[in-house]
Design a protein around this motif. Sequence first.
Motif, short mmCIF file in Angstrom:
data_model
loop_
_atom_site.label_atom_id
_atom_site.label_comp_id
_atom_site.label_asym_id
_atom_site.label_seq_id
_atom_site.Cartn_x
_atom_site.Cartn_y
_atom_site.Cartn_z
N UNK A 1 0.62 -0.92 -0.23
CA UNK A 1 0.21 0.06 0.12
C UNK A 1 0.95 1.47 -0.08
N UNK A 2 1.99 1.40 0.83
CA UNK A 2 3.01 2.28 0.48
C UNK A 2 3.31 2.88 -0.49
N UNK A 3 4.03 1.84 -1.47
CA UNK A 3 4.88 0.95 -2.41
C UNK A 3 3.56 2.25 -3.61
N UNK A 4 2.60 1.51 -3.38
CA UNK A 4 0.71 1.91 -4.50
C UNK A 4 0.75 3.54 -4.54
N UNK A 5 0.95 3.94 -2.84
CA UNK A 5 0.76 5.19 -2.57
C UNK A 5 1.48 6.25 -3.62
N UNK A 6 3.14 5.95 -2.74
CA UNK A 6 4.00 6.79 -3.31
C UNK A 6 4.41 7.17 -5.03
N UNK A 7 3.68 5.83 -5.69
CA UNK A 7 3.74 5.83 -6.83
C UNK A 7 2.75 6.10 -7.86
N UNK A 8 1.74 6.29 -7.11
CA UNK A 8 0.36 7.66 -7.36
C UNK A 8 0.09 8.89 -7.43
N UNK A 9 1.20 8.89 -5.97
CA UNK A 9 1.88 10.41 -6.18
C UNK A 9 2.37 11.01 -7.09
N UNK A 10 3.54 10.01 -7.67
CA UNK A 10 4.51 10.18 -8.30
C UNK A 10 3.58 10.97 -9.55
N UNK A 11 2.76 9.88 -10.61
CA UNK A 11 2.50 10.08 -11.08
C UNK A 11 1.51 11.08 -11.39
N UNK A 12 0.65 11.58 -10.01
CA UNK A 12 -0.04 12.77 -9.96
C UNK A 12 1.53 13.75 -10.94
N UNK A 13 2.17 14.20 -9.67
CA UNK A 13 3.60 14.63 -9.83
C UNK A 13 3.35 14.75 -11.60
N UNK A 14 3.84 13.72 -12.31
CA UNK A 14 4.06 14.42 -13.27
C UNK A 14 3.53 14.85 -14.18
N UNK A 15 1.64 13.80 -13.69
CA UNK A 15 1.29 15.07 -14.35
C UNK A 15 0.77 16.52 -14.76
N UNK A 16 1.00 16.80 -13.29
CA UNK A 16 1.10 17.86 -12.71
C UNK A 16 2.07 18.91 -13.78
N UNK A 17 2.77 18.06 -13.97
CA UNK A 17 4.27 18.57 -14.30
C UNK A 17 4.08 19.52 -15.52
N UNK A 18 3.11 18.14 -16.85
CA UNK A 18 3.00 18.63 -17.83
C UNK A 18 2.05 18.89 -18.00
#
Length: 165
Positions: A109-126
Amino acid sequence: MDIFTQQKLLIRTIVVLVVLNVFSIGFFIWKEVKQKHEPLLFPKNEAYRNVSNILEKELDLSEKQVLQFDEIRKRNFEKQSVLKKIIRDDKDAMNIEMFNIETDNAKIEIFAKRISDNEYKMEMLRFEQAKELKAVCKPEQQEKFRDLILEIRDYFRPDNQPQKI
C-alpha cells in the motif's frame, strides 16, 4: 409444411445470409481501404522528425519562441526523468514485495501510494509545461497549438507510418 415449401424457405434463408455476408465483407474492406489512404497529418521527412520541428513549422514560431520552447521542454524533461526513475524503482520494489513468500500488505500500500503520488506529480508537470508553452505563444498560435496537440500525439504513434499507394 410440405417439402417444396421447406426448400423455398431454406433457399431464401441461404440467399439472405449470403447477401448479408457479402455486405459485411464489403463494409470491412471499404473501411480498411479508407483508413489506409487517409493522408498523414504532416509529411514524414527530416523537417518533421521531432515535436520541436513540428511546432516550429506549424506554429510559425520566432527564433526567440523556439529557444523558449526548447528550454521549457528540456527543463520539464529533466524533472520527468527523475520522477520516472523513482516510479520505476518503486514499481520494481513493489513487485519484489508482492512475490515474496510472505507479502507485507502495508508495504504494498505504501509503494502504491508513492507511485500514484509521483504519477500525479508527473501529470501536474505536464500541465505546468502546457501553461508555460501557451504563455510563449501569441493568441493565434495558441489556437493552432490546441488543434495540433492530438495530431502530434497520433503522428508519433508506431502504427502511423506512411502508406505506399
